[in-house]
Write a protein that holds these residues in place. Structure first.
Motif, short mmCIF file in Angstrom:
data_model
loop_
_atom_site.label_atom_id
_atom_site.label_comp_id
_atom_site.label_asym_id
_atom_site.label_seq_id
_atom_site.Cartn_x
_atom_site.Cartn_y
_atom_site.Cartn_z
N LEU A 126 9.68 -51.96 -11.72
CA LEU A 126 8.90 -52.32 -10.55
C LEU A 126 9.93 -52.22 -9.13
CD1 LEU A 126 6.22 -53.30 -9.51
CD2 LEU A 126 6.98 -55.70 -9.84
N VAL A 127 9.57 -51.30 -8.44
CA VAL A 127 10.53 -51.15 -7.20
C VAL A 127 9.58 -50.86 -6.12
CG1 VAL A 127 12.07 -49.55 -6.04
CG2 VAL A 127 12.24 -50.02 -8.46
N LEU A 128 9.41 -51.76 -5.00
CA LEU A 128 8.89 -51.41 -3.66
C LEU A 128 9.73 -50.68 -2.87
CD1 LEU A 128 6.97 -53.49 -5.26
CD2 LEU A 128 6.53 -54.60 -2.95
N GLY A 129 9.56 -49.37 -2.59
CA GLY A 129 10.32 -48.70 -1.85
C GLY A 129 10.12 -48.81 -0.37
N TYR A 130 10.95 -48.57 0.38
CA TYR A 130 10.95 -48.71 1.83
C TYR A 130 10.49 -47.19 2.34
CZ TYR A 130 12.15 -49.14 6.80
OH TYR A 130 12.28 -49.49 8.18
N HIS A 131 9.53 -47.42 3.38
CA HIS A 131 9.05 -46.02 3.71
C HIS A 131 9.24 -45.79 5.23
CE1 HIS A 131 6.94 -46.69 -0.06
NE2 HIS A 131 6.72 -45.45 -0.22
N ASN A 132 10.37 -46.32 5.85
CA ASN A 132 10.93 -46.19 6.96
C ASN A 132 10.19 -46.76 8.19
OD1 ASN A 132 13.06 -44.50 5.99
ND2 ASN A 132 11.88 -43.07 5.58
N GLY A 133 9.18 -47.61 7.93
CA GLY A 133 8.40 -48.13 9.02
C GLY A 133 9.10 -49.54 9.50
N THR A 134 8.13 -50.04 10.36
CA THR A 134 8.54 -51.30 11.05
C THR A 134 7.99 -52.49 10.34
OG1 THR A 134 8.34 -50.47 13.29
CG2 THR A 134 8.11 -52.87 13.21
N LEU A 135 8.87 -53.46 10.14
CA LEU A 135 8.63 -54.68 9.54
C LEU A 135 8.16 -55.77 10.70
CD1 LEU A 135 9.44 -53.28 7.14
CD2 LEU A 135 10.33 -55.39 6.19
N TRP B 161 7.30 -60.06 -5.34
CA TRP B 161 8.47 -59.25 -5.65
C TRP B 161 9.61 -59.59 -4.76
CZ3 TRP B 161 11.24 -55.20 -3.47
CH2 TRP B 161 11.87 -54.30 -4.34
N ASP B 162 10.78 -59.84 -5.43
CA ASP B 162 12.09 -60.26 -4.56
C ASP B 162 12.81 -59.17 -4.56
OD1 ASP B 162 14.41 -61.30 -3.76
OD2 ASP B 162 14.47 -62.97 -5.19
N PRO B 163 13.26 -58.39 -3.22
CA PRO B 163 13.85 -57.12 -3.17
C PRO B 163 15.44 -57.47 -3.50
CG PRO B 163 13.58 -58.29 -1.02
CD PRO B 163 12.72 -59.00 -2.07
N LEU B 164 15.98 -58.72 -3.74
CA LEU B 164 17.31 -58.86 -4.06
C LEU B 164 17.51 -58.96 -5.45
CD1 LEU B 164 18.02 -61.89 -1.75
CD2 LEU B 164 18.44 -59.51 -1.35
#
Length: 330
Positions: A43-52, A319-322
């Motif tokens: 389970l990986v939530l990828g980063y799509h280069n946008g603003t948070l 989901w914990d990104p760490l």
């Protein structure tokens, strides 16, 4: 000549016995084969280069329909609980919020990374509340009308020169919203563009429309095991169910405000911070079972997070990104 039926049965039973025996050789080979067949997709939530969203976030809340003061208090206290309070017992709502803040540390240094990303904070402040108890748009709303409500609030925020604004639209239990219950209990989106783009989210009260879908585990589910439901920690199945939807939508709005942040799958139907971990509230959860949670000895209410003013809430796993895994507080 073929084997007789009794002989076939004997050989089949002998095979089962040998296959399930405790001989090391047989056991090792069996376990290796089974483990090689069962491989879960990470389970990986990828980063799509946008603003948070980060920093100080101002909320503009629209209460559409009828909400009792007690219901509003439950939801408002949840917002106040997100900020760190040293006197709040653990596990706390702010501890859950820390996982959402940690998404900032995963941004690439050469894109949207800043010194604040290494020690991120998301401080929530309620700036404005609008009570629309007259049902100005009626009791049957489309998603477009929800976004129009948010757009109107965002425009007012722009006139007040508020840069980081999130609009929150709550609808009462007698307001039907397009796709409510059938495809979700809450959703988030954005209005405007460029510097004036604003994130918004909507949450409906499911008490009378679909408690088995959007107030579970405080109500028996429509499908699956019909175990007794958990007791709502604040005594209101609808409002406590809304907290779950609110937490999920808020987490998504912060980590994927403009559909270019963290998610898995297509941008039109993404798995996001909380929706990637459905139906999970405590350790040992599985479909139809929320997991091990805490129980208030006085009220019998089930919870996994302490809030301000002695509040208790049941919050969804995120989901914990760490750790690249779904994380629960208990």
């Amino acid at each position: 000549m073929g084997l007789s039926f009794p002989m076939k049965t004997f050989i089949f039973l002998l095979f089962l016995f040998l296959a399930s025996s405790s001989l090391p050789f047989c056991s090792a080979r069996t376990s290796r084969k089974l483990s090689s067949l069962v491989k879960e997709t990470p389970l990986v939530l990828g980063y799509h280069n946008g603003t948070l969203l980060t920093g100080n976030l101002s909320l503009s809340i629209v209460w559409y329909g009828h909400f009792s003061s007690a219901q509003r208090s439950i939801l408002l206290d949840f917002f106040h609980s997100l900020n760190t309070h040293k006197t709040t017992p653990k596990p706390s709502v702010s501890s859950w919020w820390k996982t959402i803040e940690s998404y900032q540390t995963q941004l690439p240094k050469k894109t949207h990374r800043s010194p604040q990303n290494d020690n991120p904070t998301l401080h929530i402040q309620i700036q404005k509340q609008t009570l629309d108890s007259s049902y100005s748009l009626g009791k049957l709303l489309t998603r477009v009308q929800i976004s129009k409500l948010a757009e109107s609030e965002a425009a007012a925020a722009a006139s007040r020169r508020t840069s980081k604004m999130v609009v929150v639209v709550f609808t009462s239990d007698d307001v039907a919203v397009e796709d409510f219950c059938t495809s979700g209990c809450a959703h988030h989106g954005s209005v405007g563009s460029g510097p004036l783009a604003r994130a918004y989210l909507w949450v409906g009260n499911p008490a009378s429309q679909c408690p088995g879908q959007c107030a579970w585990p405080f109500h028996r589910p429509i499908y699956g095991p019909q175990d007794p439901p958990l007791v709502a920690p604040n005594g209101d199945v609808g409002a406590d169910g809304m907290v779950i939807g609110l937490a999920s939508a808020l987490a998504a709005a912060v980590t994927n405000p403009f559909r270019t942040g963290f998610f898995q799958g297509p941008a039109s139907a993404p798995l996001e911070a909380a929706s990637a971990c459905p139906g999970t509230y405590g350790s040992g959860a599985y479909p139809g079972y929320p997991g091990e949670v805490l129980v208030d000895p006085t009220t019998g209410g089930s919870y996994n997070a302490h809030g301000v003013k002695g509040r208790k809430y049941l919050l969804p796993a995120v989901w914990d990104p760490l750790t690249s895994a779904c994380s629960t507080l208990v």
